[in-house]
Design a protein around this motif. Structure first.
Motif, PDB file in Angstrom:
ATOM      1  N   GLY A   1       3.412  21.022 -29.001  1.00 59.85           N
ATOM      2  CA  GLY A   1       3.265  22.390 -29.476  1.00 59.85           C
ATOM      3  C   GLY A   1       2.512  23.297 -28.531  1.00 59.85           C
ATOM      4  O   GLY A   1       2.504  24.522 -28.712  1.00 59.85           O
ATOM      5  N   ALA A   2       1.905  22.731 -27.481  1.00 60.45           N
ATOM      6  CA  ALA A   2       1.096  23.543 -26.571  1.00 60.45           C
ATOM      7  C   ALA A   2       1.936  24.588 -25.842  1.00 60.45           C
ATOM      8  O   ALA A   2       1.459  25.701 -25.590  1.00 60.45           O
ATOM      9  CB  ALA A   2       0.381  22.639 -25.566  1.00 60.45           C
ATOM     10  N   LEU A   3       3.168  24.246 -25.507  1.00 56.71           N
ATOM     11  CA  LEU A   3       4.040  25.164 -24.778  1.00 56.71           C
ATOM     12  C   LEU A   3       5.290  25.518 -25.583  1.00 56.71           C
ATOM     13  O   LEU A   3       6.334  25.837 -25.018  1.00 56.71           O
ATOM     14  CB  LEU A   3       4.421  24.573 -23.420  1.00 56.71           C
ATOM     15  CG  LEU A   3       3.258  24.375 -22.439  1.00 56.71           C
ATOM     16  CD1 LEU A   3       3.742  23.698 -21.161  1.00 56.71           C
ATOM     17  CD2 LEU A   3       2.580  25.704 -22.107  1.00 56.71           C
ATOM     18  N   ASP A   4       5.160  25.468 -26.896  1.00 58.44           N
ATOM     19  CA  ASP A   4       6.249  25.822 -27.801  1.00 58.44           C
ATOM     20  C   ASP A   4       5.802  27.027 -28.624  1.00 58.44           C
ATOM     21  O   ASP A   4       4.738  27.002 -29.249  1.00 58.44           O
ATOM     22  CB  ASP A   4       6.579  24.641 -28.716  1.00 58.44           C
ATOM     23  CG  ASP A   4       7.775  24.912 -29.610  1.00 58.44           C
ATOM     24  OD1 ASP A   4       8.364  26.013 -29.514  1.00 58.44           O
ATOM     25  OD2 ASP A   4       8.129  24.028 -30.417  1.00 58.44           O
ATOM     26  N   ALA A   5       6.598  28.079 -28.636  1.00 57.05           N
ATOM     27  CA  ALA A   5       6.225  29.309 -29.331  1.00 57.05           C
ATOM     28  C   ALA A   5       6.590  29.309 -30.807  1.00 57.05           C
ATOM     29  O   ALA A   5       6.293  30.282 -31.509  1.00 57.05           O
ATOM     30  CB  ALA A   5       6.879  30.506 -28.639  1.00 57.05           C
TER      31      ALA A   5
ATOM     32  N   SER B   1      10.193  24.805 -21.192  1.00 60.83           N
ATOM     33  CA  SER B   1      11.350  25.188 -21.996  1.00 60.83           C
ATOM     34  C   SER B   1      12.656  24.766 -21.334  1.00 60.83           C
ATOM     35  O   SER B   1      13.552  24.213 -21.991  1.00 60.83           O
ATOM     36  CB  SER B   1      11.338  26.704 -22.219  1.00 60.83           C
ATOM     37  OG  SER B   1      12.471  27.109 -22.947  1.00 60.83           O
ATOM     38  N   ASN B   2      12.768  24.990 -20.030  1.00 61.46           N
ATOM     39  CA  ASN B   2      14.002  24.629 -19.332  1.00 61.46           C
ATOM     40  C   ASN B   2      14.190  23.122 -19.256  1.00 61.46           C
ATOM     41  O   ASN B   2      15.316  22.619 -19.394  1.00 61.46           O
ATOM     42  CB  ASN B   2      14.005  25.242 -17.929  1.00 61.46           C
ATOM     43  CG  ASN B   2      14.377  26.713 -17.941  1.00 61.46           C
ATOM     44  OD1 ASN B   2      15.376  27.096 -18.531  1.00 61.46           O
ATOM     45  ND2 ASN B   2      13.581  27.556 -17.302  1.00 61.46           N
ATOM     46  N   ARG B   3      13.116  22.400 -19.042  1.00 61.80           N
ATOM     47  CA  ARG B   3      13.220  20.932 -19.012  1.00 61.80           C
ATOM     48  C   ARG B   3      13.651  20.407 -20.386  1.00 61.80           C
ATOM     49  O   ARG B   3      14.462  19.483 -20.480  1.00 61.80           O
ATOM     50  CB  ARG B   3      11.892  20.299 -18.595  1.00 61.80           C
ATOM     51  CG  ARG B   3      11.652  20.321 -17.092  1.00 61.80           C
ATOM     52  CD  ARG B   3      10.523  19.368 -16.705  1.00 61.80           C
ATOM     53  NE  ARG B   3      10.365  19.270 -15.272  1.00 61.80           N
ATOM     54  CZ  ARG B   3      11.076  18.480 -14.475  1.00 61.80           C
ATOM     55  NH1 ARG B   3      12.049  17.734 -14.990  1.00 61.80           N
ATOM     56  NH2 ARG B   3      10.853  18.442 -13.185  1.00 61.80           N
TER      57      ARG B   3
ATOM     58  N   THR C   1      12.436  34.058 -24.201  1.00 60.25           N
ATOM     59  CA  THR C   1      12.390  32.628 -24.506  1.00 60.25           C
ATOM     60  C   THR C   1      11.618  32.387 -25.799  1.00 60.25           C
ATOM     61  O   THR C   1      12.037  31.590 -26.656  1.00 60.25           O
ATOM     62  CB  THR C   1      11.733  31.867 -23.341  1.00 60.25           C
ATOM     63  OG1 THR C   1      12.565  31.949 -22.181  1.00 60.25           O
ATOM     64  CG2 THR C   1      11.518  30.395 -23.677  1.00 60.25           C
ATOM     65  N   ALA C   2      10.481  33.065 -25.950  1.00 60.47           N
ATOM     66  CA  ALA C   2       9.677  32.905 -27.165  1.00 60.47           C
ATOM     67  C   ALA C   2      10.459  33.301 -28.411  1.00 60.47           C
ATOM     68  O   ALA C   2      10.344  32.658 -29.469  1.00 60.47           O
ATOM     69  CB  ALA C   2       8.400  33.732 -27.046  1.00 60.47           C
ATOM     70  N   VAL C   3      11.257  34.365 -28.314  1.00 54.37           N
ATOM     71  CA  VAL C   3      12.105  34.772 -29.439  1.00 54.37           C
ATOM     72  C   VAL C   3      13.024  33.631 -29.848  1.00 54.37           C
ATOM     73  O   VAL C   3      13.172  33.302 -31.032  1.00 54.37           O
ATOM     74  CB  VAL C   3      12.922  36.032 -29.065  1.00 54.37           C
ATOM     75  CG1 VAL C   3      14.062  36.258 -30.050  1.00 54.37           C
ATOM     76  CG2 VAL C   3      12.023  37.253 -29.012  1.00 54.37           C
ATOM     77  N   ARG C   4      13.664  32.990 -28.861  1.00 52.21           N
ATOM     78  CA  ARG C   4      14.617  31.924 -29.153  1.00 52.21           C
ATOM     79  C   ARG C   4      13.940  30.650 -29.635  1.00 52.21           C
ATOM     80  O   ARG C   4      14.578  29.823 -30.275  1.00 52.21           O
ATOM     81  CB  ARG C   4      15.471  31.648 -27.896  1.00 52.21           C
ATOM     82  CG  ARG C   4      16.508  32.738 -27.679  1.00 52.21           C
ATOM     83  CD  ARG C   4      16.976  32.833 -26.238  1.00 52.21           C
ATOM     84  NE  ARG C   4      18.028  33.827 -26.088  1.00 52.21           N
ATOM     85  CZ  ARG C   4      17.825  35.146 -26.068  1.00 52.21           C
ATOM     86  NH1 ARG C   4      16.581  35.617 -26.160  1.00 52.21           N
ATOM     87  NH2 ARG C   4      18.826  35.991 -25.944  1.00 52.21           N
ATOM     88  N   GLN C   5      12.683  30.478 -29.326  1.00 48.21           N
ATOM     89  CA  GLN C   5      11.947  29.318 -29.832  1.00 48.21           C
ATOM     90  C   GLN C   5      11.459  29.525 -31.262  1.00 48.21           C
ATOM     91  O   GLN C   5      10.889  28.614 -31.850  1.00 48.21           O
ATOM     92  CB  GLN C   5      10.761  29.013 -28.919  1.00 48.21           C
ATOM     93  CG  GLN C   5      11.166  28.456 -27.565  1.00 48.21           C
ATOM     94  CD  GLN C   5       9.985  28.195 -26.651  1.00 48.21           C
ATOM     95  OE1 GLN C   5       8.867  28.631 -26.923  1.00 48.21           O
ATOM     96  NE2 GLN C   5      10.226  27.502 -25.553  1.00 48.21           N
ATOM     97  N   GLY C   6      11.687  30.715 -31.810  1.00 46.55           N
ATOM     98  CA  GLY C   6      11.318  30.958 -33.198  1.00 46.55           C
ATOM     99  C   GLY C   6       9.904  31.456 -33.389  1.00 46.55           C
ATOM    100  O   GLY C   6       9.258  31.139 -34.402  1.00 46.55           O
ATOM    101  N   ALA C   7       9.402  32.259 -32.458  1.00 47.33           N
ATOM    102  CA  ALA C   7       8.054  32.814 -32.588  1.00 47.33           C
ATOM    103  C   ALA C   7       7.978  33.737 -33.806  1.00 47.33           C
ATOM    104  O   ALA C   7       8.945  34.399 -34.174  1.00 47.33           O
ATOM    105  CB  ALA C   7       7.683  33.587 -31.327  1.00 47.33           C
TER     106      ALA C   7
END
Length: 479
Positions: free
Chosen positions: A282-286, A267-269, A306-312
Motif C-alpha cells: 500500500g505504500a505506493l498504491d493510491a 505502478s508500471n511493474r 495514474t492515481a485516478v486509475r488506481q482508485g484514489a
C-alpha cells in the motif's frame, strides 16, 4: 496537389475520438481511439504544403512531415511510413507521447486561423498500419563490420543509436541495469499513454536484427567501464537521468511522501506482472487515498492520472505557477481535468504534516512577480495565505537530475558540468575519454523522448566517423 491537399479551408481539425472519461478511469488502455483510414487521409489533406514547413523546423528530428502527410492523403501509406522512419527511430512512440501541441502542431502555419493539422495522430496511424502490414523490418545491414560498439542504457537515446549503428553493420551490445529495455518508456510512462507491448516489440525486433541486449548489468558493479572500453571499439553512455529532485520542507521524510519515479515504476511493474512489495503493502498504491501531486510537468500529469486509475479517493495537483506557465502538455492537463483531477494553481507546499505518516499538506498561495533574467516571471509567496490539503499520499514530481556517473562507474576522468550532466565535445559528442561518447538526457538534462532519439542518432553518426577514422584497429585499450 491542390485536389488532395490544402483542404484546411473547408475541413475542420479533428483529433481521433477519445474514450469516455468514466471508462478511461476504470482501465489502463490508451485514451484515443485509432484513426480510420478515411479519417487519417482527410486530416492529412488539411496540410497546406507550405514553402517553409515550421512543423518540420520545430521537430527535434526534423521529420519530413509535409511529405508523409501528402502521401497519407493520397493513400500511399507504405511510402509514408518509409519517409517517417527515415528520420525517426520510433515514430509509433512519438505519435503517442510527443507534446505535439508544443512542437510540430503548435507551430503549424494554419494554426492561428484554422487549427493545426493533426500531425501526431496521423504519424501514429501510419506506423501502426506499418506494423500491422509487416512493413517494419529488423535493422539488417548490407554488410557486416568487424568493429563493435557497447551502449550503456536501453532508453530512447541508446536504442536509437543501436538501431542506426546496426544498420551500418556494427556489432552492437546494449547494457542496462534493468530487466527490460526501454528506460522510462517502459517504466516511467504509464500504459494509458504508451502501452508496453509497443516498446517491447521494438526490443524483440532489434534482437532479431542482431543487436545483443545484456540486461541486469550495472556498469561499475557487474562490469567496469575500462572492461567495456577494452571489449568494444567505441562506447556510448546513454543512461538518462533518474535522480529525483527534492524540496526541503518540514515533514518531507514522513512515510507517504514519495518521489514520482518510485511511484510510476511501481505502478508500471505491477502492470507488467512483476512482484512489487512496495505496491502490495500500500505504500505506493493510491487506492482509497487522498493524493496530492507536487509539480506541473508531464511527469506530474502521469502521476495524477495514474492515481485516478488506481482508485484514489481524490487527486489534487499542486503547482506554484498558473496554468499558462505550466511546462506540461495542455492536452495532458485537459485529459486529467476530464478524469476528475483537481488543480490548485499558484500554490506550493510549505510543509507536510502527520504523526507517523503523512496526513496532509500545508500549502502556500503564490503570485507571479517581475520577470527574472530568463524572462520568466518570478514566483513570490502571498504573506499569510496558507491552506491545508488532506493527503495520505504525496508524490513529488519536481523533475530529475543526473546521478554521479564518475563515482558510479569508478571513472573520475568523466567530467561533469555544474548541473551534473556529462561534458562532451558537442561537435563529436565524445567525452574526455577517447572513444567514449555520451548522448541523451545524461548530456542534455531531463528532456523529451524525441530529443533522446535525435541525440542517439547523432551520436551513432559520430561514432561511425570515429571508428572509420581509426581504420581496422582492434578494440580500444583502456587507459
Amino acid at each position: 496537389m491542390a485536389e488532395k491537399m490544402l483542404q484546411f479551408v473547408r475541413l475542420q481539425q479533428r483529433q481521433p475520438d477519445k474514450r469516455d472519461a468514466g471508462a478511461r478511469r476504470a482501465d489502463w488502455a490508451e485514451v484515443y481511439q485509432p484513426f480510420a483510414q478515411e479519417a487519417a487521409a482527410t486530416q492529412a489533406s488539411r496540410c497546406s504544403q507550405c514553402g517553409v514547413p515550421f512543423c518540420q523546423v520545430h521537430c527535434p528530428l526534423n521529420n519530413n512531415i509535409p511529405d508523409w502527410l501528402k502521401l497519407t492523403a493520397e493513400g500511399r501509406l507504405e511510402e509514408a511510413y518509409e519517409i517517417a522512419a527515415a528520420t525517426n527511430t520510433f515514430p509509433e512512440i512519438c505519435g503517442r507521447v510527443c507534446p505535439q501541441d508544443r512542437l510540430c502542431e503548435g507551430n503549424c502555419v494554419i494554426e492561428k486561423g484554422f487549427d493545426s493539422v493533426t500531425i501526431g495522430a496521423v504519424e501514429k496511424y501510419i506506423t501502426d498500419t506499418a506494423w500491422e502490414k509487416g512493413w517494419v523490418k529488423p535493422p539488417m545491414p548490407v554488410r557486416e563490420r568487424a568493429q563493435s560498439v557497447g551502449i550503456i542504457g536501453a532508453g530512447p537515446a541508446g536504442m536509437a543509436a543501436a538501431e542506426r549503428l546496426r544498420t551500418m553493420g556494427y556489432q552492437v551490445t546494449i547494457y542496462d541495469r534493468h530487466d527490460r529495455a526501454g528506460g522510462l518508456m517502459i517504466y516511467g510512462i504509464p500504459n494509458f499513454k504508451l502501452e508496453k507491448d509497443i516498446v517491447q516489440r521494438r526490443q524483440q525486433q532489434y534482437a532479431e536484427g542482431g543487436i545483443v541486449f545484456s540486461m541486469n548489468v550495472a556498469i561499475g558493479q557487474d562490469i567496469t567501464l575500462d572492461a567495456l572500453r577494452a571489449k568494444h571499439d567505441a562506447v556510448l553512455i546513454a543512461t538518462g537521468v533518474y535522480k529525483a529532485r527534492d524540496i526541503d520542507n518540514p515533514g518531507g521524510d514522513l512515510p507517504g511522501v514519495v518521489p514520482a519515479l518510485d511511484y510510476l515504476i511501481a505502478s508500471n511493474r505491477k502492470g507488467l506482472g512483476d512482484s512489487v512489495p512496495e505496491f502490495d503493502s500500500g505504500a505506493l498504491d493510491a487506492a482509497d487515498k487522498h493524493v496530492v501531486v507536487v509539480g506541473g510537468g508531464d511527469t506530474a500529469m502521469d502521476c495524477v492520472r495514474t492515481a485516478v486509475r488506481q482508485g484514489a479517493a481524490s487527486v489534487t495537483c499542486l503547482y506554484r505557477r498558473d496554468k499558462t506557465n505550466m511546462p506540461g502538455s495542455m492536452r495532458e492537463v485537459k485529459n486529467a481535468e476530464e478524469e476528475g483531477v483537481r488543480f490548485e494553481w499558484l500554490a506550493g507546499p510549505e510543509a507536510f504534516f502527520g504523526e507517523d505518516k503523512v496526513q496532509g499538506v500545508r500549502a502556500q498561495r503564490m503570485h507571479l512577480g517581475l520577470p527574472d533574467a530568463t524572462g520568466r516571471q518570478q514566483v513570490e509567496p502571498i504573506p499569510g495565505a496558507l491552506f491545508n490539503l488532506q493527503a495520505e499520499l504525496v508524490i513529488k514530481a519536481l523533475g530529475f537530475d543526473p546521478e554521479d556517473l564518475p563515482a558510479a562507474f569508478g571513472e573520475p576522468a568523466l567530467s561533469v558540468t555544474r548541473w551534473g550532466t556529462l561534458k562532451v565535445d558537442y561537435r563529436t559528442m565524445m567525452t574526455p575519454l577517447p572513444g567514449v561518447f555520451a548522448a541523451g538526457d545524461i548530456v542534455r538534462g531531463a528532456s523529451l523522448v524525441v530529443w533522446g532519439i535525435r541525440d542517439g542518432r547523432d551520436a551513432a553518426d559520430q561514432i561511425h566517423s570515429f571508428i572509420q577514422a581509426r581504420g581496422e584497429s582492434p578494440a580500444i585499450a583502456a587507459e
